[in-house]
Design an enzyme around this catalytic site. Structure first.
Site, PDB file in Angstrom:
ATOM      1  N   ARG A   1      32.224  37.097  38.279  1.00  0.00           N
ATOM      2  CA  ARG A   1      33.137  37.437  37.168  1.00  0.00           C
ATOM      3  C   ARG A   1      32.395  38.215  36.106  1.00  0.00           C
ATOM      4  O   ARG A   1      32.161  37.733  35.012  1.00  0.00           O
ATOM      5  CB  ARG A   1      33.756  36.165  36.651  1.00  0.00           C
ATOM      6  CG  ARG A   1      34.672  35.685  37.756  1.00  0.00           C
ATOM      7  CD  ARG A   1      35.540  34.619  37.375  1.00  0.00           C
ATOM      8  NE  ARG A   1      36.846  34.882  37.917  1.00  0.00           N
ATOM      9  CZ  ARG A   1      37.860  34.067  37.787  1.00  0.00           C
ATOM     10  NH1 ARG A   1      37.726  32.969  37.110  1.00  0.00           N
ATOM     11  NH2 ARG A   1      39.005  34.354  38.320  1.00  0.00           N
TER      12      ARG A   1
ATOM     13  N   GLN B   1      35.761  43.258  37.737  1.00  0.00           N
ATOM     14  CA  GLN B   1      37.123  42.777  37.449  1.00  0.00           C
ATOM     15  C   GLN B   1      38.167  43.437  38.346  1.00  0.00           C
ATOM     16  O   GLN B   1      39.125  42.812  38.771  1.00  0.00           O
ATOM     17  CB  GLN B   1      37.470  43.024  35.985  1.00  0.00           C
ATOM     18  CG  GLN B   1      36.973  41.896  35.097  1.00  0.00           C
ATOM     19  CD  GLN B   1      37.314  42.109  33.645  1.00  0.00           C
ATOM     20  OE1 GLN B   1      37.710  43.198  33.232  1.00  0.00           O
ATOM     21  NE2 GLN B   1      37.141  41.080  32.846  1.00  0.00           N
TER      22      GLN B   1
ATOM     23  N   ASP C   1      38.643  41.544  41.612  1.00  0.00           N
ATOM     24  CA  ASP C   1      38.774  40.091  41.492  1.00  0.00           C
ATOM     25  C   ASP C   1      40.140  39.598  41.983  1.00  0.00           C
ATOM     26  O   ASP C   1      41.117  39.576  41.238  1.00  0.00           O
ATOM     27  CB  ASP C   1      38.545  39.727  40.014  1.00  0.00           C
ATOM     28  CG  ASP C   1      38.568  38.239  39.762  1.00  0.00           C
ATOM     29  OD1 ASP C   1      38.884  37.469  40.689  1.00  0.00           O
ATOM     30  OD2 ASP C   1      38.269  37.841  38.625  1.00  0.00           O
TER      31      ASP C   1
ATOM     32  N   SER D   1      41.763  36.467  40.197  1.00  0.00           N
ATOM     33  CA  SER D   1      42.533  36.756  38.981  1.00  0.00           C
ATOM     34  C   SER D   1      43.850  37.432  39.309  1.00  0.00           C
ATOM     35  O   SER D   1      44.901  37.053  38.773  1.00  0.00           O
ATOM     36  CB  SER D   1      41.739  37.671  38.045  1.00  0.00           C
ATOM     37  OG  SER D   1      40.640  36.988  37.542  1.00  0.00           O
TER      38      SER D   1
ATOM     39  N   TYR E   1      33.921  29.225  34.427  1.00  0.00           N
ATOM     40  CA  TYR E   1      34.675  28.151  35.085  1.00  0.00           C
ATOM     41  C   TYR E   1      34.425  26.827  34.370  1.00  0.00           C
ATOM     42  O   TYR E   1      33.374  26.628  33.753  1.00  0.00           O
ATOM     43  CB  TYR E   1      34.236  28.015  36.543  1.00  0.00           C
ATOM     44  CG  TYR E   1      34.665  29.164  37.414  1.00  0.00           C
ATOM     45  CD1 TYR E   1      36.002  29.406  37.661  1.00  0.00           C
ATOM     46  CD2 TYR E   1      33.727  30.013  37.987  1.00  0.00           C
ATOM     47  CE1 TYR E   1      36.407  30.459  38.455  1.00  0.00           C
ATOM     48  CE2 TYR E   1      34.111  31.078  38.792  1.00  0.00           C
ATOM     49  CZ  TYR E   1      35.460  31.293  39.021  1.00  0.00           C
ATOM     50  OH  TYR E   1      35.855  32.331  39.808  1.00  0.00           O
TER      51      TYR E   1
HETATM   52  P1  NAD Z   1      40.303  28.206  37.508  1.00  0.00           P
HETATM   53  O1  NAD Z   1      41.387  28.685  38.432  1.00  0.00           O
HETATM   54  O2  NAD Z   1      38.986  27.839  38.086  1.00  0.00           O
HETATM   55  O3  NAD Z   1      40.852  26.918  36.718  1.00  0.00           O
HETATM   56  C1  NAD Z   1      42.063  26.969  35.987  1.00  0.00           C
HETATM   57  C2  NAD Z   1      41.873  26.286  34.657  1.00  0.00           C
HETATM   58  O4  NAD Z   1      41.782  24.881  34.828  1.00  0.00           O
HETATM   59  C3  NAD Z   1      40.614  26.704  33.909  1.00  0.00           C
HETATM   60  O5  NAD Z   1      40.955  27.261  32.661  1.00  0.00           O
HETATM   61  C4  NAD Z   1      39.840  25.385  33.751  1.00  0.00           C
HETATM   62  O6  NAD Z   1      39.139  25.319  32.529  1.00  0.00           O
HETATM   63  C5  NAD Z   1      40.960  24.388  33.802  1.00  0.00           C
HETATM   64  N1  NAD Z   1      40.563  22.973  34.058  1.00  0.00           N
HETATM   65  C6  NAD Z   1      39.618  22.470  34.896  1.00  0.00           C
HETATM   66  N2  NAD Z   1      39.596  21.117  34.821  1.00  0.00           N
HETATM   67  C7  NAD Z   1      40.576  20.750  33.944  1.00  0.00           C
HETATM   68  C8  NAD Z   1      41.071  19.507  33.469  1.00  0.00           C
HETATM   69  N3  NAD Z   1      40.553  18.338  33.858  1.00  0.00           N
HETATM   70  N4  NAD Z   1      42.087  19.549  32.573  1.00  0.00           N
HETATM   71  C9  NAD Z   1      42.629  20.712  32.143  1.00  0.00           C
HETATM   72  N5  NAD Z   1      42.210  21.903  32.561  1.00  0.00           N
HETATM   73  C10 NAD Z   1      41.192  21.937  33.450  1.00  0.00           C
HETATM   74  O7  NAD Z   1      40.066  29.231  36.321  1.00  0.00           O
HETATM   75  P2  NAD Z   1      40.373  30.793  36.269  1.00  0.00           P
HETATM   76  O8  NAD Z   1      41.787  31.049  36.097  1.00  0.00           O
HETATM   77  O9  NAD Z   1      39.711  31.392  37.432  1.00  0.00           O
HETATM   78  O10 NAD Z   1      39.660  31.246  34.919  1.00  0.00           O
HETATM   79  C11 NAD Z   1      38.493  30.674  34.396  1.00  0.00           C
HETATM   80  C12 NAD Z   1      37.998  31.538  33.244  1.00  0.00           C
HETATM   81  O11 NAD Z   1      37.389  32.725  33.732  1.00  0.00           O
HETATM   82  C13 NAD Z   1      39.078  32.011  32.285  1.00  0.00           C
HETATM   83  O12 NAD Z   1      38.614  31.875  30.984  1.00  0.00           O
HETATM   84  C14 NAD Z   1      39.257  33.441  32.626  1.00  0.00           C
HETATM   85  O13 NAD Z   1      39.739  34.203  31.538  1.00  0.00           O
HETATM   86  C15 NAD Z   1      37.853  33.818  32.988  1.00  0.00           C
HETATM   87  N6  NAD Z   1      37.800  35.038  33.810  1.00  0.00           N
HETATM   88  C16 NAD Z   1      36.853  35.990  33.540  1.00  0.00           C
HETATM   89  C17 NAD Z   1      36.782  37.152  34.293  1.00  0.00           C
HETATM   90  C18 NAD Z   1      35.772  38.208  34.036  1.00  0.00           C
HETATM   91  O14 NAD Z   1      35.633  39.108  34.805  1.00  0.00           O
HETATM   92  N7  NAD Z   1      35.030  38.147  32.973  1.00  0.00           N
HETATM   93  C19 NAD Z   1      37.670  37.332  35.338  1.00  0.00           C
HETATM   94  C20 NAD Z   1      38.613  36.348  35.586  1.00  0.00           C
HETATM   95  C21 NAD Z   1      38.666  35.195  34.824  1.00  0.00           C
END
Ligand code: NAD
Length: 379
Positions: A122, A127, A130, A133, A228
């Site tokens: 990430r 991006q 990805d 996402s 994550y």
């Molecule tokens: P994910 O699918 O792994 O998880 C979904 C959500 O569940 C996450 O926000 C996580 O914090 C939450 N979670 C885990 N345990 C939990 C609990 N017990 N109770 C409540 N919530 C809980 O996550 P994702 O959608 O892949 O995204 C993770 C992060 O990565 C986000 O902040 C996203 O914006 C970021 N991201 C960054 C990039 C990049 O290129 N920089 C790309 C994609 C996503």
């Protein structure tokens, strides 16, 4: 280099890994692209459209696989398909590498370079590749549309001569990519939205979408360098459940999206919490494929528990297959293009590159991915 695109072997998969637009781009870059006849069927794309884009259309999947230097797909191959592949070929798709030891062994035996789209790091440069996402974003949208359709009430507030209807309450647990889109979609439909995540950085994002962030003091939480969530202790999970039970009880829709990268999803909504909810309310467990956040949710089923409907349908992006395929195909194309040499007309795996280091699982008969190697070393 010969790039082949067989149809996906997974039953019920409606998405298509590569659309004609990206075939044309690969052909322009000097690749020889072949597709399996009927590849675009679920999207009403006919073979001729692929042929016009420059692809050879092959009726026999086995021949297609045997002759390919690189295979692009949505999901993993069948075991016998790996055996048919050219030794030292490249296979790129979602591979669920933390749970597919046998498949990894098979790739190694054939010296296949297996690239897992889940493992694209990430970082900003990646991006555009990805798929987690791009697909989670659509899953978040579909989850609200599905829940709204199953609910026997409306989401927005309505003031009419026949009376005032108050807005439905939607509670989103887990605010990553899917959760944010679920919040935005529920808001657009007029619901009152609350949300919770263990990563405190999310609070601002929730508020900026006009939803309320639920605060539960869990002590030290946080996130990994890739953004994550870190796993909670059992004690923290217990506190979280207590903090949420009341909100679930007053919600019409609960959407859970909580995932932990490379691990089983946390169990957040207990049977007791489900029993505490109002009859007629709907829970949508978006994490069902990774083990589920909700007690009683089952993959590809909708279960009525004491008047509360628990929806555990898998592959939500497949319900909007046109856009899911457009995005998946674009992600795949962007990955190939990033490492494509137009002079040599081939994909060059540069192991000094962070993206290649992150997403290549096996190469030359070994597990080259550090995270996956460590994961299996512990077993
Ligand atoms: P994910 O699918 O792994 O998880 C979904 C959500 O569940 C996450 O926000 C996580 O914090 C939450 N979670 C885990 N345990 C939990 C609990 N017990 N109770 C409540 N919530 C809980 O996550 P994702 O959608 O892949 O995204 C993770 C992060 O990565 C986000 O902040 C996203 O914006 C970021 N991201 C960054 C990039 C990049 O290129 N920089 C790309 C994609 C996503």
């Amino acid at each position: 280099m010969k790039i082949a695109v067989p149809r996906d072997a997974y039953p019920g998969e409606t998405r298509v890994s590569l659309i004609p637009e990206h075939v044309a781009k690969l052909v322009k870059a000097g690749a020889e692209v072949s597709i399996e006849s009927g590849l675009g069927q679920t999207l009403r794309i006919v073979d001729d459209q692929y042929a016009e884009a420059g692809a050879a259309v092959v009726a026999d999947r086995n021949t297609l696989i045997e002759e390919a230097d690189m295979i692009l797909r949505i999901r993993k191959p069948l075991p016998e398909e790996v055996d048919r592949m050219k030794a030292a070929g490249i296979y790129i798709s979602l591979l669920d590498p933390f749970n597919e030891r046998e498949l990894i062994d098979r790739f190694m035996a054939k010296k296949i370079s297996a690239i897992s789209m889940e493992m694209i790091p990430r970082i900003t440069r990646a991006q555009k590749m990805d798929v987690l996402s791009s697909q989670a974003n659509l899953a978040g949208y579909v989850s609200v549309i599905l829940a709204a359709e199953r609910l026997d009430r409306i989401l927005p507030m309505m003031m009419t001569p026949a009376g005032t209807i108050s807005p439905a309450k939607v509670f989103v647990i887990g605010v990553g990519v899917a959760g944010l889109q679920a919040i935005a979609t529920a808001k657009r439909l007029g619901a009152r939205v609350e949300a919770f995540d263990t990563r405190p950085v999310v609070e601002e994002q929730v508020k900026s979408l006009g939803a309320r962030f639920v605060k539960i003091d869990l002590g030290e939480t946080g996130q990994t360098k890739d953004g994550y969530a870190k796993a909670l202790t059992e004690e923290q999970l217990q506190k979280q459940r207590q903090g949420m039970a009341k909100i679930c009880a007053s919600s019409d829709v609960v959407i859970t999206t909580a995932q932990l990268f490379g691990r089983k999803s946390p169990r957040i909504v207990t049977a007791e919490m489900v029993h505490g909810m109002q009859k007629g309310s709907v829970i949508l467990d978006l994490a069902v494929e990774g083990g589920g956040n909700v007690a009683g949710s089952q993959l590809d089923q909708e279960i009525d528990v004491n008047g509360v409907l628990i929806i555990g349908l898998g592959n939500l992006p497949g319900r909007v297959a046109v856009h899911a395929s457009q995005m998946f195909s674009s992600n795949l194309y962007n990955l190939v293009e990033e490492f494509w040499s137009t002079e040599e007309k081939q994909f060059n795996m540069n192991f000094d590159d962070e993206i290649i280091k992150g997403c290549v699982i096996t190469h030359q008969g070994e597990i080259v991915n550090e995270m996956i190697a460590n994961h299996y070393a512990d077993k």
